[in-house]
Design a protein around this motif. Structure first.
Motif, PDB file in Angstrom:
ATOM      1  N   GLN A  18       0.832  -1.220  -0.035  1.00  0.00           N
ATOM      2  CA  GLN A  18       0.142  -0.025  -0.077  1.00  0.00           C
ATOM      3  C   GLN A  18       0.852   1.231   0.053  1.00  0.00           C
ATOM      4  O   GLN A  18       0.631   2.491  -0.749  1.00  0.00           O
ATOM      5  N   ALA A  21       2.707   1.704  -3.280  1.00  0.00           N
ATOM      6  CA  ALA A  21       2.082   2.181  -4.370  1.00  0.00           C
ATOM      7  C   ALA A  21       1.872   3.473  -4.376  1.00  0.00           C
ATOM      8  O   ALA A  21       1.678   4.263  -5.472  1.00  0.00           O
ATOM      9  N   ASP A  22       1.700   4.181  -2.987  1.00  0.00           N
ATOM     10  CA  ASP A  22       1.596   5.529  -2.877  1.00  0.00           C
ATOM     11  C   ASP A  22       3.031   6.387  -3.346  1.00  0.00           C
ATOM     12  O   ASP A  22       2.810   7.496  -3.806  1.00  0.00           O
ATOM     13  N   SER A  25       3.555   6.128  -7.268  1.00  0.00           N
ATOM     14  CA  SER A  25       2.670   6.838  -8.032  1.00  0.00           C
ATOM     15  C   SER A  25       2.537   8.219  -7.887  1.00  0.00           C
ATOM     16  O   SER A  25       2.059   9.137  -8.625  1.00  0.00           O
ATOM     17  N   ARG A  88       6.334  -3.365 -10.444  1.00  0.00           N
ATOM     18  CA  ARG A  88       5.327  -2.163 -10.122  1.00  0.00           C
ATOM     19  C   ARG A  88       5.189  -0.897 -10.746  1.00  0.00           C
ATOM     20  O   ARG A  88       3.988  -0.286 -10.899  1.00  0.00           O
ATOM     21  N   ARG A  92       0.200  -0.425 -13.305  1.00  0.00           N
ATOM     22  CA  ARG A  92      -0.301   0.116 -12.122  1.00  0.00           C
ATOM     23  C   ARG A  92      -1.760   0.049 -12.350  1.00  0.00           C
ATOM     24  O   ARG A  92      -2.193   0.779 -13.210  1.00  0.00           O
ATOM     25  N   ASP A  93      -2.535  -0.505 -11.345  1.00  0.00           N
ATOM     26  CA  ASP A  93      -3.963  -0.671 -11.176  1.00  0.00           C
ATOM     27  C   ASP A  93      -4.378  -1.298 -12.634  1.00  0.00           C
ATOM     28  O   ASP A  93      -5.365  -0.798 -13.176  1.00  0.00           O
ATOM     29  N   GLY A  94      -3.722  -2.307 -13.045  1.00  0.00           N
ATOM     30  CA  GLY A  94      -3.976  -3.133 -14.201  1.00  0.00           C
ATOM     31  C   GLY A  94      -3.660  -2.306 -15.513  1.00  0.00           C
ATOM     32  O   GLY A  94      -4.034  -3.030 -16.728  1.00  0.00           O
ATOM     33  N   GLU A  97       2.275   1.014 -18.149  1.00  0.00           N
ATOM     34  CA  GLU A  97       2.749   2.511 -18.165  1.00  0.00           C
ATOM     35  C   GLU A  97       3.529   2.599 -19.282  1.00  0.00           C
ATOM     36  O   GLU A  97       4.535   2.023 -19.712  1.00  0.00           O
TER      37      GLU A  97
END
Length: 264
Positions: A18, A21-22, A25, A88, A92-94, A97
Motif C-alpha cells: 500500500q 504504491a503511494d 504513484s 510495480r 499500475r492498477d492493471g 505505463e
C-alpha cells in the motif's frame, strides 16, 4: 475460469504494498514524511511490529529513509531504488505505463545483442581452451568445457522450444524468455543476469497485451535457430548481428506505439 493458487501474504506485506504504491504513484512525493509507526498502525488497523517490518522493507527497496527517533522520509525512487521495482512501475492498477514499457524495450534492444556477443565469445573460449580432447585438459578446464557444452545444448533446445510454440504467441513469448535465459547464462555476467531477471519479472505480466506485436518475432523460428547456432559456434559478431536483427523490428514498432506523437 481455471482455479488459481491462493497467494497468502503477511500483514506487513500488505502494508508494504500500500505504501509502495503511494510512493511510486507520486501520491507520497519525495521529501514528504510518513505518519509515525503508531499513527500508521492505527490508520491501517494493524500492529506496530507489522508496520515496522513494512517500513524496513520500504527502506531496503530505496523508497523511504527510516531514522531512529525521527520521521520516515519518502525518497526519490529514481535515484535510490533498483530494478526490483520495475514490475510495480510497469503495470499500475492493471494499466500498462507507456514510458516504463518504452524504457524496458530500449534496454532490451541494446543489451540483447551484447549478451549474445558475450555468450558466443565465452562459449568459444571454453572450447578453444581444451581443444578437441577435454579429457587431456586440466580438470578445471575440462569441467568448464563440459559445462559449456551443457549450456550450448540448452540454447539449442530452447530455440527448438520457441519453434514448437510458434503458433501460440503467449507460449512462444515464454519460450523466447527461456531461450534468452540460457543465452544470459552463457554470457556469464552477473550484472546482465540480475538485469534479465528483473526485466523478465516486469515483462511477463504483459505477455497477453504484447502478443499481437510480438507474434512475428517469437514466430520466427529460423531466426532463433540461426542465433543459437552463432552463439554455440562461438561467433560473437554474427551472434550480435543476428540478435539485433531478431529484436529490432518488434522493439521499434512497440516504441513507436508507446511514444506519443509530438504536437506541432
Amino acid at each position: 475460469m481455471p482455479l488459481q493458487p491462493v497467494v497468502k501474504r503477511s500483514v506487513s506485506a500488505d502494508v508494504f504494498e500500500q505504501i509502495a504504491a503511494d510512493v511510486l504513484s507520486g501520491e507520497l512525493p519525495p521529501g514528504s514524511t510518513l505518519p509515525s509507526e503508531r499513527q500508521l498502525a492505527e490508520a491501517l488497523g494493524v500492529s506496530r511490529p507489522a508496520v515496522r517490518e513494512a517500513l524496513q522493507r520500504l527502506a531496503g527497496a530505496g523508497l523511504v529513509a527510516v531514522r531512529q527517533g525521527d520521521a520516515t522520509t519518502v525518497l526519490d525512487y529514481r535515484h535510490g531504488s533498483g530494478l526490483e521495482i520495475l514490475p510495480r512501475l510497469l503495470i499500475r492498477d492493471g494499466v500498462l505505463e507507456p514510458a516504463v514499457a518504452r524504457s524496458i524495450l530500449e534496454v532490451r534492444l541494446h543489451s540483447g545483442p551484447k549478451i549474445a556477443e558475450l555468450a558466443a565469445a565465452r562459449l568459444g573460449r571454453r572450447r578453444t581452451a581444451v581443444g578437441d580432447d577435454p579429457g587431456a585438459a586440466p580438470r578445471s578446464d575440462a569441467d568448464a568445457a563440459v559445462r559449456g557444452r551443457e549450456i550450448a545444448d540448452g540454447i539449442v533446445a530452447a530455440a527448438e522450444a520457441v519453434a514448437a510454440a510458434a503458433d501460440d504467441p503467449i507460449a512462444a513469448q515464454r519460450a523466447a524468455l527461456t531461450f534468452w535465459d540460457h543465452v544470459v547464462d552463457a554470457a556469464d555476467s552477473i550484472v546482465f543476469r540480475l538485469m534479465f531477471t528483473m526485466l523478465r519479472a516486469a515483462y511477463e505480466p504483459a505477455l497477453a497485451a504484447l502478443a499481437p506485436v510480438m507474434s512475428a518475432e517469437v514466430g520466427n523460428a529460423e531466426a532463433y535457430r540461426a542465433l543459437a547456432a552463432a552463439v554455440t559456434d562461438g561467433d560473437p559478431e554474427e551472434a550480435a548481428a543476428l540478435a539485433r536483427a531478431l529484436l529490432e523490428p518488434a522493439t521499434t514498432t512497440l516504441i513507436e506505439i508507446l511514444t506519443p506523437e509530438e504536437q506541432p
